[in-house]
Design a protein around this motif. Structure first.
Motif, mmCIF file in Angstrom:
data_model
loop_
_atom_site.group_PDB
_atom_site.id
_atom_site.type_symbol
_atom_site.label_atom_id
_atom_site.label_comp_id
_atom_site.label_asym_id
_atom_site.label_seq_id
_atom_site.Cartn_x
_atom_site.Cartn_y
_atom_site.Cartn_z
ATOM 1 N N ASN A 243 33.886 -4.920 6.256
ATOM 2 C CA ASN A 243 34.717 -3.823 6.789
ATOM 3 C C ASN A 243 33.924 -2.589 7.169
ATOM 4 O OD1 ASN A 243 37.116 -5.369 6.351
ATOM 5 N ND2 ASN A 243 37.043 -4.798 4.179
ATOM 6 N N ASN A 244 32.675 -2.793 7.609
ATOM 7 C CA ASN A 244 31.908 -1.688 8.169
ATOM 8 C C ASN A 244 32.243 -1.546 9.650
ATOM 9 O OD1 ASN A 244 30.034 -1.066 5.799
ATOM 10 N ND2 ASN A 244 29.705 -3.273 6.077
ATOM 11 N N GLN A 245 32.006 -0.373 10.194
ATOM 12 C CA GLN A 245 32.314 -0.125 11.596
ATOM 13 C C GLN A 245 31.128 0.558 12.263
ATOM 14 O OE1 GLN A 245 35.350 2.977 13.457
ATOM 15 N NE2 GLN A 245 36.436 1.181 12.716
ATOM 16 N N ASP A 246 30.670 -0.017 13.375
ATOM 17 C CA ASP A 246 29.538 0.545 14.106
ATOM 18 C C ASP A 246 29.841 1.965 14.564
ATOM 19 O OD1 ASP A 246 28.208 -1.872 13.784
ATOM 20 O OD2 ASP A 246 28.950 -2.672 15.688
ATOM 21 N N LEU A 247 28.794 2.745 14.779
ATOM 22 C CA LEU A 247 28.954 4.158 15.104
ATOM 23 C C LEU A 247 29.036 4.355 16.619
ATOM 24 C CD1 LEU A 247 27.461 4.002 12.243
ATOM 25 C CD2 LEU A 247 26.864 6.387 12.671
ATOM 26 N N GLU A 248 30.081 5.066 17.037
ATOM 27 C CA GLU A 248 30.296 5.410 18.441
ATOM 28 C C GLU A 248 30.382 6.928 18.559
ATOM 29 O OE1 GLU A 248 30.391 3.265 20.878
ATOM 30 O OE2 GLU A 248 30.722 1.328 19.893
ATOM 31 N N GLN A 249 29.961 7.442 19.690
ATOM 32 C CA GLN A 249 29.970 8.886 19.898
ATOM 33 C C GLN A 249 31.384 9.408 20.146
ATOM 34 O OE1 GLN A 249 27.912 10.397 23.399
ATOM 35 N NE2 GLN A 249 27.076 12.103 22.215
ATOM 36 N N GLN A 250 31.691 10.552 19.533
ATOM 37 C CA GLN A 250 32.967 11.210 19.767
ATOM 38 C C GLN A 250 32.758 12.570 20.434
ATOM 39 O OE1 GLN A 250 35.692 11.101 16.450
ATOM 40 N NE2 GLN A 250 35.333 8.937 16.043
ATOM 41 N N THR A 251 33.836 13.300 20.639
ATOM 42 C CA THR A 251 33.776 14.524 21.439
ATOM 43 C C THR A 251 32.902 15.610 20.822
ATOM 44 O OG1 THR A 251 35.834 15.263 20.391
ATOM 45 C CG2 THR A 251 36.018 14.132 22.506
ATOM 46 N N ASP A 252 32.639 15.543 19.521
ATOM 47 C CA ASP A 252 31.779 16.543 18.886
ATOM 48 C C ASP A 252 30.296 16.257 19.109
ATOM 49 O OD1 ASP A 252 31.466 14.339 17.272
ATOM 50 O OD2 ASP A 252 32.152 15.296 15.426
ATOM 51 N N GLY A 253 29.991 15.170 19.830
ATOM 52 C CA GLY A 253 28.611 14.811 20.098
ATOM 53 C C GLY A 253 27.982 13.940 19.037
ATOM 54 N N LEU A 254 28.605 13.880 17.853
ATOM 55 C CA LEU A 254 28.093 13.062 16.768
ATOM 56 C C LEU A 254 28.602 11.630 16.890
ATOM 57 C CD1 LEU A 254 28.570 15.582 13.817
ATOM 58 C CD2 LEU A 254 26.442 15.042 15.018
ATOM 59 N N TYR A 255 27.937 10.732 16.170
ATOM 60 C CA TYR A 255 28.324 9.323 16.159
ATOM 61 C C TYR A 255 29.086 9.025 14.866
ATOM 62 C CZ TYR A 255 25.650 8.349 20.353
ATOM 63 O OH TYR A 255 25.213 8.322 21.652
ATOM 64 N N HIS A 256 30.278 8.432 15.014
ATOM 65 C CA HIS A 256 31.188 8.197 13.898
ATOM 66 C C HIS A 256 31.352 6.697 13.664
ATOM 67 C CE1 HIS A 256 33.123 12.367 13.834
ATOM 68 N NE2 HIS A 256 32.276 12.410 14.858
ATOM 69 N N GLY A 257 31.325 6.306 12.393
ATOM 70 C CA GLY A 257 31.565 4.918 12.015
ATOM 71 C C GLY A 257 32.070 4.856 10.595
ATOM 72 N N ILE A 258 32.051 3.668 10.020
ATOM 73 C CA ILE A 258 32.492 3.472 8.634
ATOM 74 C C ILE A 258 31.462 2.614 7.913
ATOM 75 C CG2 ILE A 258 34.228 2.392 7.142
ATOM 76 C CD1 ILE A 258 36.335 3.120 9.194
ATOM 77 N N VAL A 259 31.099 3.045 6.704
ATOM 78 C CA VAL A 259 30.236 2.240 5.842
ATOM 79 C C VAL A 259 30.976 1.999 4.534
ATOM 80 C CG1 VAL A 259 29.037 4.295 4.937
ATOM 81 C CG2 VAL A 259 27.969 2.031 4.761
ATOM 82 N N ASN A 260 30.986 0.752 4.105
ATOM 83 C CA ASN A 260 31.699 0.361 2.893
ATOM 84 C C ASN A 260 30.698 0.141 1.766
ATOM 85 O OD1 ASN A 260 33.563 -0.585 1.046
ATOM 86 N ND2 ASN A 260 33.659 -2.640 1.915
ATOM 87 N N TYR A 261 30.667 1.066 0.806
ATOM 88 C CA TYR A 261 29.815 0.923 -0.368
ATOM 89 C C TYR A 261 30.633 0.279 -1.480
ATOM 90 C CZ TYR A 261 26.681 4.181 2.014
ATOM 91 O OH TYR A 261 25.854 4.783 2.927
ATOM 92 N N THR A 262 30.216 -0.889 -1.936
ATOM 93 C CA THR A 262 30.968 -1.629 -2.938
ATOM 94 C C THR A 262 30.570 -1.278 -4.368
ATOM 95 O OG1 THR A 262 29.383 -3.441 -2.689
ATOM 96 C CG2 THR A 262 31.414 -3.566 -1.391
#
Length: 307
Positions: A243-262
């Motif tokens: 359930n991790n999600q690759d990072l994509e750029q958003q309007t703030d210029g930063l790259y957003h994604g999800i990392v699942n630490y178990t």
């Protein structure tokens, strides 16, 4: 049945060993991460009739990503400037006198709701006996330009969740990836923010120092940062998560994604950076093989974190 019994015992031994090793590892490091939310003054520059106040989280500039706020006041009128053109240029000088910069926002924008000039800087090293950082700040008031500079201290970033990396891509360009959030992750799915930047190679001969054309950086746009988080310790066997999600750029210029630490502990974020045409700039896939007792494989492009 006897064969099954031995398998169960073996699994329990692995799990127990894993837990004990991880507990000892955490006890030895005694890791604590503090999440800073307050901006405080780092330093102020007083020159003539003006005072420039520079603020950052925790009142400290760290190696890695820093959001910065500047407030400029005229001490004669006791007013803050709100329509000035403000430029911000950090320059590092090493023991040999070489001068380089780092990813930064050169032209600062004014945030009218918060009453400060907003920017960022990604320091690539901390200050030391052989490394000096200096800020060169220009601003205008009544059509007159004022130039100021100040030596600053860049501290070591002890929070590994805010680590960064610099590398040369397959296109022979110099890139930087800096983790922005979370400062203090949870054992859960975490919103992961990163800045991706590139050095702009000069196209002209250097002018009068400090010539900003020789120290230019830009935000990398429309790329994708693939993520594969793993626990590299031998006891973890190259353990990953779902359930991790690759990072994509958003309007703030930063790259957003999800990392699942178990679980808490030592993690490696393996990355593959792809451009807008899906061409790999840097990074390699990591083996999915479970390797208990062997240190986990890391990709060509990675950042280590710990929480």
């Amino acid at each position: 049945m006897k064969h099954l019994h031995f398998i169960v015992i073996a699994i329990l031994v692995v799990i127990t060993s894993c837990t004990l090793d991880k507990t000892d590892y955490e006890a030895e490091l005694n890791v604590e991460t503090t999440e800073y939310i307050e901006f405080e003054e780092v330093t102020s520059i007083i020159s003539g009739d003006y005072t420039i106040s520079i603020e950052a989280l925790n009142g400290t500039l760290y190696k890695g990503y820093n959001e910065v706020h500047l407030k400029i006041s005229n001490t004669l009128t006791d007013e803050f400037l709100d329509s000035s053109k403000v430029t911000f240029l950090p320059i590092m000088t090493d023991a040999n006198g070489n001068k380089v910069s780092c990813p930064h926002e050169y032209n600062l924008s004014y945030d009218s709701s918060e009453a400060y000039y907003l920017g960022y800087v990604v320091f690539t090293s901390e200050s030391s006996s052989t490394v000096d950082w200096q800020l060169y700040i220009d601003f205008t008031d009544s059509d007159e330009t004022h130039a100021q500079n100040q030596i600053i201290t860049v501290e070591e970033q002890v929070n590994k969740n805010l680590n960064m990396t610099a590398f040369t891509g397959n296109d022979d360009e110099q890139y930087f990836i800096a983790l922005v959030a979370p400062q203090s992750p949870s054992v859960a799915q975490n919103d992961l923010l990163a800045g991706i930047y590139k050095y702009n190679k000069p196209t002209t001969i250097a002018g009068v120092f400090p010539d900003p054309s020789q120290f230019s950086y830009s935000i990398v746009d429309a790329h994708t940062l693939l993520i594969d988080p793993r626990m590299p310790e031998p006891s973890m066997g190259n353990h990953s998560s779902s359930n991790n999600q690759d990072l994509e750029q958003q309007t703030d210029g930063l790259y957003h994604g999800i990392v699942n630490y178990t679980m808490t502990g030592n993690w490696t974020l393996n990355f593959i950076l792809k451009n807008e045409n899906n061409v790999t700039i840097k990074g390699t896939e990591v083996s999915t093989e479970f390797t208990p007792g062997v240190e986990g494989e890391k990709g060509e492009l990675f950042i280590d974190i710990l929480f």
